[in-house]
Each structure stands twice: as C-alpha cells, then as structure tokens.
Design a protein around this motif. Structure first.
Motif, PDB file in Angstrom:
ATOM      1  N   UNK A 105      48.698 101.424  14.303  1.00  0.00           N
ATOM      2  CA  UNK A 105      48.919 102.047  15.597  1.00  0.00           C
ATOM      3  C   UNK A 105      48.930 100.964  16.672  1.00  0.00           C
ATOM      4  N   UNK A 106      50.047 100.862  17.352  1.00  0.00           N
ATOM      5  CA  UNK A 106      50.193  99.843  18.395  1.00  0.00           C
ATOM      6  C   UNK A 106      49.678 100.376  19.738  1.00  0.00           C
ATOM      7  N   UNK A 107      49.870 101.654  19.971  1.00  0.00           N
ATOM      8  CA  UNK A 107      49.438 102.247  21.242  1.00  0.00           C
ATOM      9  C   UNK A 107      49.208 103.739  21.048  1.00  0.00           C
ATOM     10  N   UNK A 108      48.243 104.255  21.832  1.00  0.00           N
ATOM     11  CA  UNK A 108      48.020 105.702  21.891  1.00  0.00           C
ATOM     12  C   UNK A 108      48.033 106.082  23.359  1.00  0.00           C
ATOM     13  N   UNK A 109      48.930 106.964  23.717  1.00  0.00           N
ATOM     14  CA  UNK A 109      49.091 107.285  25.132  1.00  0.00           C
ATOM     15  C   UNK A 109      49.250 105.992  25.909  1.00  0.00           C
ATOM     16  N   UNK A 110      48.484 105.820  26.972  1.00  0.00           N
ATOM     17  CA  UNK A 110      48.640 104.619  27.798  1.00  0.00           C
ATOM     18  C   UNK A 110      47.856 103.426  27.271  1.00  0.00           C
ATOM     19  N   UNK A 111      47.135 103.616  26.168  1.00  0.00           N
ATOM     20  CA  UNK A 111      46.267 102.541  25.648  1.00  0.00           C
ATOM     21  C   UNK A 111      46.990 101.697  24.607  1.00  0.00           C
ATOM     22  N   UNK A 112      47.318 100.465  24.961  1.00  0.00           N
ATOM     23  CA  UNK A 112      47.977  99.567  24.013  1.00  0.00           C
ATOM     24  C   UNK A 112      46.982  98.581  23.425  1.00  0.00           C
ATOM     25  N   UNK A 113      47.234  98.197  22.200  1.00  0.00           N
ATOM     26  CA  UNK A 113      46.408  97.141  21.612  1.00  0.00           C
ATOM     27  C   UNK A 113      46.821  95.813  22.204  1.00  0.00           C
ATOM     28  N   UNK A 152      50.756 111.010  22.527  1.00  0.00           N
ATOM     29  CA  UNK A 152      51.716 110.334  21.660  1.00  0.00           C
ATOM     30  C   UNK A 152      51.270 108.908  21.397  1.00  0.00           C
ATOM     31  N   UNK A 153      52.179 108.069  20.937  1.00  0.00           N
ATOM     32  CA  UNK A 153      51.795 106.688  20.689  1.00  0.00           C
ATOM     33  C   UNK A 153      52.905 105.898  20.031  1.00  0.00           C
ATOM     34  N   UNK A 154      52.587 104.664  19.677  1.00  0.00           N
ATOM     35  CA  UNK A 154      53.564 103.760  19.075  1.00  0.00           C
ATOM     36  C   UNK A 154      52.998 103.195  17.777  1.00  0.00           C
ATOM     37  N   UNK A 155      53.813 103.195  16.748  1.00  0.00           N
ATOM     38  CA  UNK A 155      53.436 102.589  15.470  1.00  0.00           C
ATOM     39  C   UNK A 155      54.252 101.317  15.288  1.00  0.00           C
ATOM     40  N   UNK A 156      53.612 100.273  14.818  1.00  0.00           N
ATOM     41  CA  UNK A 156      54.317  99.015  14.565  1.00  0.00           C
ATOM     42  C   UNK A 156      54.188  98.665  13.090  1.00  0.00           C
ATOM     43  N   UNK A 157      55.216  98.034  12.567  1.00  0.00           N
ATOM     44  CA  UNK A 157      55.245  97.691  11.142  1.00  0.00           C
ATOM     45  C   UNK A 157      55.779  96.274  11.000  1.00  0.00           C
ATOM     46  N   UNK A 158      55.055  95.463  10.239  1.00  0.00           N
ATOM     47  CA  UNK A 158      55.461  94.070  10.026  1.00  0.00           C
ATOM     48  C   UNK A 158      55.584  93.811   8.527  1.00  0.00           C
ATOM     49  N   UNK A 159      56.723  93.277   8.136  1.00  0.00           N
ATOM     50  CA  UNK A 159      56.969  92.986   6.723  1.00  0.00           C
ATOM     51  C   UNK A 159      57.032  91.482   6.543  1.00  0.00           C
ATOM     52  N   UNK A 160      56.228  90.973   5.629  1.00  0.00           N
ATOM     53  CA  UNK A 160      56.200  89.529   5.407  1.00  0.00           C
ATOM     54  C   UNK A 160      56.830  89.176   4.065  1.00  0.00           C
ATOM     55  N   UNK A 161      57.428  88.022   4.035  1.00  0.00           N
ATOM     56  CA  UNK A 161      57.973  87.459   2.789  1.00  0.00           C
ATOM     57  C   UNK A 161      59.255  88.149   2.309  1.00  0.00           C
TER      58      UNK A 161
END
Lengths: 364, 364, 364, 364
Positions: free
Chosen positions: B156-164, B203-212
C-alpha cells in the motif's frame, strides 16, 4: 508473438516502419453497409500530420491514405479494409550514426534486447509514424459511432505544468495545441518556447469525453470497458498514466463524496447526479459521459546533449540531430480519440449477443 | 461476449459469484513440471482473506482452495489446473431489499442495463469475491516467476491522503495496511478510524515493484508489456488510475530530466542511471525494476445514508446494512500482485519464439 | 500453450482427467435469460454415459452434473456457467503397469514426448472422459439453438463395413448403436460380436444434420462455418476424417452434377434444388440443411496382444486389461452433436454485428 | 466478425478482392532474424499462377509480390511483414450481368444473405485470388520449417476418378497436374479433355506429407494439431473433405490392424512400425510423417448452361462467360502446402513454452 493486432470483433492489424515503403492497417470486422470514402479517413490523418504548427515542425509529407480493399459502391462490404499511406520523406537522412548507440528514452535498446538487432532508421516500428494505422482505423470506428449518435471530444488537458481551467469546445481547433482554453494555450506556448530554447521538451495530458454512449457496454471481469480502454491507450507510445473519471483523485476521496447518487431525469430515465465514475461502473458503461485521461511523457528526442552508451558498451555523449518536436501531445490527441473509438466499437459489437431476447429478436 | 478469460498463452478463466456454490479458476497453459501444491496457492489466498484486521472485518470464511485437476505426482502436467473455493458464508442474509434498488458506486445498475436482470446476492459476479480466482491463478504465475529468479514486491503506497514516505520491506507484513512505513500506517489508522466513525470509507494507492525481470518482454504495438499490465490492473474492480514509472508526473517533467541515461555496470551490462521509465521502453521490459501503481476508489459500500432510485424509478434514501470495510486497499495488494504475475508469465512465454536463434536452439 | 478453450464469443474451457477429482467446463459468453437447469444438461450427459449397452460396457458412474455458477432464478445471468462432474469410479485399478509402456493407438507416447511425463491413470487428459465437458457445454448451446428453432439430428451412419441405407429418425434411439436403420443395426451387432470374440474393435462414421439454420452464418476466409466445424469435430479424439455435404465424393463428381441449382419455393424464398454443398457455400450457411460426417478410428484399447515398447525402450508384447468397448461410435454421437451446437451458436453470435442495419436496429 | 486472421502466435491477416486494387497479407509474429527476400515468396506464388498450363488457362498476370514492411538488411525484424500483389487484369470485363443472378456452387447467394449486397466483380472476396495472401504467408512459414529441417511435399493425389498409384517425387513438377505418377497424369489429361469438351469441370484430392516433424507439437483438447490442420485446410474454398492418415478408411478398419505398434530404430528412438495415425496421436505429432488429404469439389464455374434464379427471384438459365478452368486442384496444391506450413509453424511456437525446463533453459 504477433502484437500488431487489436480487438475481438472489430479487429485492426497495423504494419510498417518509419522508413520502409509505407505504413498501413487492415481493418477486419467492420459491419457491411457503412458509407466510407478516403476523405473520411484523410480528415483524421490530417489531424496528426507533422508540420502543422510551429511546435510540431518537421516531416513534410501529405500522408495521403489509399483504400486498397473492402469498399464497393462507396460502402463497406464486411470484408477487410486495407489502408495504406506511402512513406515519402524517408530517405533524407543518414542513420548510420544513430545505429551505433542507444538514444535515452527510446526503444532502441529494448528492440535490440528483444530481437538481437533493429531497424534503426527513424525508430523503425517504434516510430510515432506507426500511429498512422491506428488513426486511419479509428476514423472508421468513429464513423460507426457517429452513425449510432455517439460523439467523442478529445483535447489537450495540460502541457507541462500548464493545465486548462476553462472549456470552450470551439477553442480546441483554434490553437495549435488543441487546448479548449485560449489563456492556457497562451501560457503553454510560452512554456514550450522555453523548452525549445534549451533544447528540451515537454509532456502533457490528453482528455477524452464520449457522449451518448449507451449503458451496458463492456464485459465483466477481464473485458471490462475501462480495462480495454486502458490497454488501448497505454499501447500508444509515450503514455505513462491512464485514468477514468476521478482517476488518481479517487484515492484521496471518501466513499460519501465519491459515490455518484442515482436519480431520474425528466423522461424518468435513471441517471447519476455526479460522474466521478467517469461513465463506467463495474467495467460496464452506465450511460453517463465516458471520461478518460492519458499522461504523456516529454518527447524523448531532444537536441540537448545526453549521456548514453554505444553498441561497444562505451559511455558517450550524444547530440541527436534532426527533427525534434518540443511536444508530442497535440498530435497525440487524435490518436487517443482513435484508440477510444476502436475500443468502443468493439465493445458495442461484443454486447450485441449479451441477451437471449436480442438473439430471438435478431432471428426474425 | 465471454469476458472471464485473460491471457494469450498462460490463460486463466474465472467463474463464480459471491453467493453461489463457490468461486474458481481454470489455469491453462501452465508449463509442465512445476512443483505445485494447494499450500502454494493457499498462501496467496490467505493474503486477501477477510477478517484479518480491524479494518477489514467481516465474512468469516477460510477460503480453502482445492486443486481439481492438472497436477500429478506433485507437478503440473501441462493440462488445465482447475481450482475451486467453496462459498460457506453465503446464506446468512436476506437480499430482497438490496434487490429493489441501485447501490451508488456499485455495478447493480449497469448489470441490469446489460443483462436485463442481475444476481443481486452480495453483488453476484461483480463482488470482490471474484478476485479469489485471480489470486489463486496468480499464485501459480508467481511460483513460475520465482523459479526464474524474478521477484515481486507489492504494498500500500497511500491510504486516503496519507502517503508512505519511508520504505521498509519488513514493515509491509507488520501492519494491517500492508504499508512499508510504520509512521504512515499509524496515521492511516487514524484516518480510517475517522472514516468508520462517520460511516464513510477510504481509497488508496497500491504500488508494485518487480525485480530481476529480463529485458525483451512485451510485444510491440498492441501487446506492449505496459498495455497488458494496464488492462490486467484496470480489470480489478475499483481501480480508477494506473501508472508506470513516473506516471502522471511525466506530464509535467521535461525531456532532459525524464530521459533515463544509459551507462554500463561493473559487469559491462547496459543499465539505466535512473528509472523514470519504470522498467519499460517502447512497451518492452528494459531490465530495470518494473514499477507500477494503481489508484483505488473508496469502498462504495458505506453505512451512511445515500440517495438513490429503486427499480420503480422512485427516489429513495438507503442505509445499506451488512459488512462495510472502510478500506479495500490492503486486501487489493495481493490482487495487484497476482495480476502483475499473470501478465509477466504470459509476456515471458510470448517472447520465447521471438527470434530464429531461439527456435533453432529449441529444436535440437 | 493453453489448448482447452474453444470459441470466439461463446467460449468453453474444459478441464479434468480420467482419474482426478472430476471433469468440468466453464461456459462463458452464454447470453443472459436462457432458462437452464441441471436436468437440461444431464439429458445430454446421459447420452454419452458408459454402461448403457452391451457394446459399451464398463465404468459404473452416474456422471451427475452440478451447476456451480452462472444461474440465478433458473436463468443464465450472462456470466460464466461452471459445470462439474465428480469422478467416482476412479480408484479401482492399479495403473503402475500401464505407466511403464506406450499403448499403441493412444496418446501415451506423445504426451511423454511433449511434457516429459504424463498422468498415466486412465489416459489422464487424453481420456474419452474429457468429452464430458464438451457435452455439458453443448447441451447449453443446443438449448439456445432450440430457442431459435434450429434442430440437430445426429446418428451413427456406419459401423465398420456396415453402412445404414434406410433412415428412420425414431429408430435412432431404438437401438444401442444410434443407427437410424434397424436392419443395419442388426448387422452391426453381428459385426461387433465378432470383434469382441477376437479381442478386436471397430470404427465407424457419425452423421449430423442441422435443420432450419438461417443463411448467413460463418465469416469469410478463416472463420468459415465449415472450417470451424472441421476444427471442432477434429478436436474429438479418434476422428480421422471430416466431410461436409458431398465430402470426398465431390472429388470424383463433375461441376454439372455437383453444382446445386437455385430456384424459389412456394413462398418465393431462394432455395437450392439439391444439397451437395451440405448447406454451406463459400464458408457461409445457405439456408439448406447442414450436413456433416466424421470418421472414427477403431477403439485403440483392445484385449488382443500387441507389440510395443516400454519406457526402457525394450520391445514387449502387452495384453491391456480393463474396460474395452469394441466400439466408441455410439457414445461419440452426442459429442459430435455437442461440438456442432457449440460451433453454430458461436457463428450465430459472430454474425450479429455483420451489418450496419443490425447495429442501428439494435441501438434503439 | 473479423474472419481474415489466422493463427495464435504466427498470425496472418489477408485482405483484398478479385477486382480491387490488389490482394495482400500481413504476417505478424514471424521470429526475427530469418533471411527473407521477395524471391522466396515469389517462388511460392508462381506455383499457383494462372496461365501455366492448358488446363488452367486464363488471367494473364505475373502476380508479383512486393514486401512493404518487416524486413531490414535482408532479415525479418520481428515486426509485421506486409506483402502485396497488385491486381492488373481486373478491369477487362463487364460484371453487370453476373451481378443480377446467383451462380450455382458459388458464394454469391450467401454473401448477399449475410451482408445485404456483394462485390460481384469476379467473386470479390470469395475469389480464388484470395489465396494469394495465404500462399505468400505460407512461403515464409515454409522457409522457417526448412531452417528447422522440416520438409513438406504436396501433390495431386487424384483428379476426378483418376487416382495416382505410383509415387515419383520428381514427376510432381514434371506434369501440369502436379501428380507424382506420369501414367495417372496422362489418364487425367484425357478425363479433363472430356470435361472441357462438355463445358464441364472436375474435382480431385490433394495430399501433403511432412517429414522430420518433431514429436510434441499440438496442444491437447481444442488446439490439437489435426484440429488446427482441419480448420486451416477447410478454410480453403472448394474443400469438402479432410483426412489425416488412414482417414475415412479408419472407419472400416479394426483396432488390431489400425493400431500402429511401437518399436525402436537403430538409434534406439521410439518409432511406429506403421503410420495409420498419419503422424498424430491424441492431437500431438508423434515424430512419424504427417499425412493429410483434402477433397476438392469440381470448379463451380462451367460454361454449360445451368438453372438458377436472378435477384428478382425469377428462374432463369445462365451460360456463364469468361475464364473456366476445368480443374482447380493443381493450383490448390501450393495452397494446401501453405496452409499446412502456417499451421505447423504456429504449433511449433505454441509448444516452446510447454515445459518448465524449456523456460529455465531459455532464461539464461
């Protein structure tokens, strides 16, 4: 694998490179009986043509489309419509230098990584010229939508940090940037002038609004209307972001403010009082305006010096010569419209068999 | 038209409704010889299970997966893998009331518009429960990627106005919100508590990082890696926005700052010095980390009163009873990961025949 | 690659092995509003059930279908219909011996060649039991066709050297061989008795006639109606030949005798005076009866001794134990009918968007 | 619906009518790095060219192919290969008469029934000229197969009642009928002379044998190798029957005689002692020769008078003027070969991801 075909029922297959003999598209699945001329298609192509403004300089070609098949007595026959635009301005440069290194922000490196070598002349298949096929096909899709009373309006929402705040539909064709706001357009000119001065480039946002779309289009789960629009728009080079309706703002909203209440209009039709959904609920069109936005990165071709490596893996600094539009966004407007139209026609056709009563009614 | 199948070579078909006998998925095209157990899949399903936090209350089910076909001697056989989760908590409510009106923000209205009627029990096919099939299939795709040394990290990158703002990978599984930042998680809890107090949702934002991820995945033009990711992610209910790399920020950047320069690493491999591209150039993976983000709208089911119409087209006010998670985002994290994994495996397989030397090497 | 999905708009995905937990099918793209019960499907499944005659002995299972999704209030909802039949008679044998060698005429060798190993229990995925999913899905397709007034009649045309010469539709269900000719059936019984006596087996021909099919179904070039029927029928195990209308006899005919003249009927409709075409001209249905035939090879499982190799590449002689039907053809009749129905529904749906006037009429 | 695209990974899209500007094909999914010239393709096209024998008179065109895209430095780039042949001999006749009635055995009536009208000039899209795209694409597929050591031999097996009994591979190109048997060819000439004398026409059978095909190609259930070959071959106009291996003879054989025993060859490879299977078991290639046959109906265009109706639904007698080949079969030989090659390349590519060890080996 084959990647140049899009669509389930209204299917397009594009082909061609920047500096080959031409570019084209085969449109298959177009219903029979649509009146269609080269002029219908040329109108769309002219909207993406280079050389039309001081901000999109460059390639001097008329990009004249030729219909090679699928039309008889001025109407579509139901069989594939093959369209071609010959490349004319394609032998004017020496690409040997560009062949030796990887341009930052371009697909040179990834094409080499994938295929072992690349057609380096003008970007080959990854050239913006590839969009000619999309736009030509999109003109046909748009004509079908028009027949059905569905209209699309597409424009530049923002250029760099300059966002439009007013909306005057007539203004869109009144400035070189396709902005519906003359004040914003003026500020965007100034911003672009600065980019040009420093050999730099700008990005922007394109917005597209579809009116009169019937409710019910889009297939649940994976063929959702928004999912297919996302794919169609993200398949355009330089797109880095895509939104429907409230988009990323939805993430900071709350349910109470974001939910669109239902009510009825004067004819007792069910409508929404607001449109945060952007016209799609559960992947299916809801009868409201469809609203989508695409974020474009700055044109990667710039004249300012950049660090990169050559194909001997040596670090070098390059000054890329040639045509450098400081902004691609105004020319992308019609591409977004084309991809939207193509997706909507496909969704319309996919929905025709969704109910037994439709089948029974058809089979009379 | 059929809309519950996704993928070209690694193909999944999901089925099932919230309150039918169960939900499931058929995974076809999985290479033979992958060690696979129900436990591999259960681990993924457990990550999306309701009732695991104070913010995702509700449905008390274990969601236990059963493998019905496609495995022999603990390995995939190359034939379809059928997976099923029985619905258990599905007869506990009376849905007659919900059947009579259209919930704002839900697909009730559009399903009716499309099909003429709907399975109103718990949202039917448009229920979040439909994602069980995606996650179960995604677990298989993820296991294939792991075999290939490719890893995915989603949070989870952000929830409502709260960002990591911080990133601690261990923290992701340490808080109920799947945030990699304990301070942000704490602030998000407080925000959600306020939402609960007012019968509202976030609501919020999901982030996904793929390595290799190897360079070369993705097919030019329409089967671009980012285009297929956009479709896969946008097919998840409640997603309103999607970005790769710099995303919408690209629109305000300039070419000079946005272009990622190429250089070489210690082993003389070509790499990028920055990653605004988010790991994709020209629709093809470039060997850098793949970075994507999805914006989720606030949960549409809220307990606060809302205006809507019933199926007699009368304006009414509703107080929707039942389970109301104030936030769906933490449970969506594994769904985003699953959809990403499915898309990547399909892209990997699509790339295997891209060069004659691969064919000649295969045919020995 | 995924190979268990068939159809463009009406799409089926089958799964399951002979000795796994069960077999099933997901039917996606079925129009909403079709009344459908388990009984509708069971009727079809009962037609392929083993143990129904002295010539198809064996497996004692009721093959009871369960609808897992896609139905609400007795009607299809437009979402995937998941059907399952549990395997019950699946643990009764020791397959270790069969695992060690390649049965002649079976797919043991090719599955090993393709996948590196195989689920050897009862043929795994290549078992005739795989057709349960086809027949269950075909029952739904057939019900749609019936709603549209289209009827299918399928029967055994020949068994070994015994061909039917009479045609009495009531006789088809009157004998164990599904032959429309009681005299031929009697002779076929005698032929099969001889096969049984020598541990041998027989092949045969299935014929299928579709009445009241509208003209216009089938898409020119590659999605021709006959091409899709050919694929559908040839995907049934044991089929070695396929014909439409005059079939192989066309090769020895002349144009004058083979061309079907056009004329008009009492209602001034255009009809053909003969039907060598078998109801298809240029890949498109012509309004006459659709006529197709499939040739089935003799059941490969026989009790007579056969020469083969084991997995140590040693030449051995095997006497394959277990159930050995001397003839598969009567049980294949309903499979041919199912595959035909599936193909026709898909073609019907594909044709719905073929003309602009259909679109304009739909969009009211 | 779009019907002019074939293939999953190696995908072709044909376009064009008999009397439009030309005919063409887009080949997408061709692996990069295949050496390819226009000459490679022209060689195949020349094999189907009209005017090459006394039995295939008519249309005087060179059918010269032009490569429009997808080749750089003499090699395929992995992007779409667009091929075009201009129509030259297309304005020589008045088609107004033919427009007014339905030719027996042709698709005039069904195109009208489907689309509401038709391009009546020379058959439009249903013309044999449509096969130019198939053959041009097939030439590329054949070159890939050759690179892999796989060879295809296709010839006329029978013309009317005259079947070949001898097989001399050199004889195939030695007579105008592509028969591997000079005695049969002589008798066929005599038969055709009689047909010409009576204004009649003949059908025939084409056989195709593929050598050195690896075992393992074809995907179980619906993407079986024989099922896809059946579709590919049956999509050729005038085909009424299709067989693999023993074909319809299998129906009269018994299991003991039809089953192909396994044994080992000198190098300890597992082989079959006979080949009734025609190289395919369970839908997967078994390493033996692939053998298929197609039955072609007599050319429907004949000069003898025929009864039909005009578009006023009046019964008339017609004498169709123009080019009338008494036999189409010799020109269809290369079409069958092309469709076979296209199907095999697609199957080869589909099989590349069938096993985890292939993926792990690829990802190095």
């Amino acid at each position: 694998m084959a990647g140049s075909t899009l669509g389930n029922l209204f299917k397009i297959t594009t082909w061609g490179e920047s500096h080959g003999k031409g570019v084209g598209v085969v449109v298959d699945g177009c219903p029979a009986g649509l009146k269609l001329s080269e002029e219908d298609i040329q109108k769309f192509l002219d909207r993406r043509r280079p050389g039309q403004s001081t901000y999109t300089t460059a390639r001097q070609e008329s990009d004249t489309v030729e219909i090679l098949s699928g039309i008889f007595d001025g109407q579509t026959t139901g069989t594939p419509i093959s369209l071609m635009v010959h490349n004319k301005d394609s032998h004017s440069r020496d690409y040997r230098e560009i062949a030796s290194y990887y341009r930052p922000g371009h697909a040179d490196f990834t094409f080499d990584a994938k295929y072992g070598f690349r057609d380096y002349r003008g970007g080959g298949r990854s050239s913006g010229r590839e969009t000619i096929g999309r736009v030509a096909a999109g003109a046909i899709a748009a004509k079908i939508l028009t027949s059905l009373g569905i209209t699309i309006c597409t424009y530049t929402k923002a250029i760099g940090p300059v966002s439009t705040t007013a909306f005057d539909i007539n203004e869109i064709t009144n400035n070189q940037l396709c902005m519906p706001d003359s004040v914003a357009a003026q500020r965007a000119y100034e911003y672009l002038d600065k980019c040009i001065a420093t050999g730099d480039s700008a990005g922007g946002v394109v917005e597209c609004i579809v009116k009169n779309l019937p409710a019910g289009l889009g297939e649940p789960v994976f063929e959702k209307l928004d999912a297919n629009l996302a794919k169609a728009i993200f398949s355009i080079g330089a797109v880095k972001g895509f939104e429907i309706g409230s988009g990323f703002d939805a993430a900071t909203a709350t349910g109470l403010s974001h939910n669109d209440d239902f009510t009825t209009d004067a004819e007792n039709n069910i409508i929404k009082t607001t449109n945060n959904a952007g016209g799609i609920l559960g992947g299916i069109s809801d009868g409201s305006d469809l609203i989508l936005r695409a974020a474009f990165k700055p044109t990667p071709s710039i004249s300012a010096p950049q660090a990169t490596v050559n194909n001997c893996h040596e670090n070098i600094t390059v000054n890329i010569k040639g045509r450098h539009d400081p902004i691609i966004v105004p020319r992308a407007v019609v591409v977004v419209e084309a991809m939207t139209a193509l997706t909507l026609v496909d969704a319309f056709l996919m929905n025709m068999g969704s109910r037994m009563d439709y089948l029974l009614h058809f089979d009379k």
